[in-house]
Design a protein around this motif. Sequence first.
Motif, PDB file in Angstrom:
ATOM      1  N   ASP A 112      41.361 -21.387 -46.460  1.00  0.00           N
ATOM      2  CA  ASP A 112      41.461 -22.010 -48.021  1.00  0.00           C
ATOM      3  C   ASP A 112      40.291 -22.315 -48.451  1.00  0.00           C
ATOM      4  O   ASP A 112      39.990 -22.269 -49.837  1.00  0.00           O
ATOM      5  N   ASP A 113      39.167 -22.711 -47.656  1.00  0.00           N
ATOM      6  CA  ASP A 113      37.739 -23.045 -48.481  1.00  0.00           C
ATOM      7  C   ASP A 113      36.858 -21.629 -48.395  1.00  0.00           C
ATOM      8  O   ASP A 113      35.689 -21.887 -48.933  1.00  0.00           O
ATOM      9  N   GLN A 114      37.443 -20.502 -48.054  1.00  0.00           N
ATOM     10  CA  GLN A 114      36.769 -19.475 -48.146  1.00  0.00           C
ATOM     11  C   GLN A 114      36.627 -18.904 -49.474  1.00  0.00           C
ATOM     12  O   GLN A 114      37.567 -19.216 -50.242  1.00  0.00           O
ATOM     13  N   TRP A 115      35.927 -17.748 -49.696  1.00  0.00           N
ATOM     14  CA  TRP A 115      35.831 -17.071 -51.202  1.00  0.00           C
ATOM     15  C   TRP A 115      35.936 -15.517 -50.995  1.00  0.00           C
ATOM     16  O   TRP A 115      35.490 -15.092 -49.825  1.00  0.00           O
ATOM     17  N   ILE A 116      36.361 -14.877 -51.902  1.00  0.00           N
ATOM     18  CA  ILE A 116      36.599 -13.612 -52.052  1.00  0.00           C
ATOM     19  C   ILE A 116      35.477 -13.109 -52.742  1.00  0.00           C
ATOM     20  O   ILE A 116      35.328 -13.376 -53.889  1.00  0.00           O
TER      21      ILE A 116
END
Length: 321
Positions: A112-116
């Motif tokens: 959930d805390d990652q980025w695309i």
Amino acid sequence: MDEMTRLREFRADAPAPDRGTLAPGRQRLTDAVAGGRRGFRGRPDWRLASLGAAVAVTVAALLGTQLLGASGPRPAEPAAAAGALDLSGPAATLGRAAGFLEGLTPPPEPRDDQWIYTRTVMAPPELKAGAGDPALFRYDPDSWVRYGDLTVEKDQSDDDRSAREIYRAAAALPEDPEALLAQVRELYPAADGEDEEQQEFRGLGVLVESYPVPPAALARIYRAMATIPGVEITNHLVEDAAGREAIAVTRDEEGTHQRREILLSPSDYGFAGLRFRVTEDYEMEMPKGMRGPGQKYTAGDIPLDQARTEAAVVDAQGAKP
């Protein structure tokens, strides 16, 4: 209020994409250039697709590329992993794509805390009647969106969704094409004047261009897409905005004088780009409240042409793979 502000804020109810069109989160790029309907991810508007070429448009690209997040030139041998390329029709082409995807091992769902991270190439509109100075056509090719974007998820005013919501909605789609299309219609309600088949093709296009999407889910999406009346496969590879060969999955947009073309990689069947092609000559008047001459279109014009060249899950905003 000046014309640029009106263009950025104008919402038509009539791309797309979602354009992604098609990518996770908000498709700010195509929303600005194509003037998307409410919650553009489901409703790009063909009628404003070239207005961004007639004025100085600065947009932020929110687009990814192939299913596995690869970038760069296509392999020399198209569809090498799935056998000889078959462009004979939707059932054959999309069925072959689904079979290839079903054999892939899915990567883990992002945290959930990652980025695309996504990178886009966007070609200036190709309009025979002219559309202003191409030098005014500007955009930011790099974009980052948080996978679990709570701001998007808490906003229930439209059908825009976070990357996490799209990933999980796609993963939950049923195997049966008819049941799958029914769920897609619920995810992306019909716009004014839009028939059921157009609604379905647009909604599936949104899912196809989103990143990431589980391979098995994308396989089900392709099988369902092949059943929609009016969907066609161009019988030769086309060139996307990044100069790569691509498979074109197309369908005429009812009442729009244009055709939506979803472009796929011929090597891994991931999303490669989105474009709209004019199918007959016509002239579009400026929207109410905006000044200027109407835009003339000629059959064969391409008012919107974008390609995804990279997509990856990263640990921080601003990070690149």
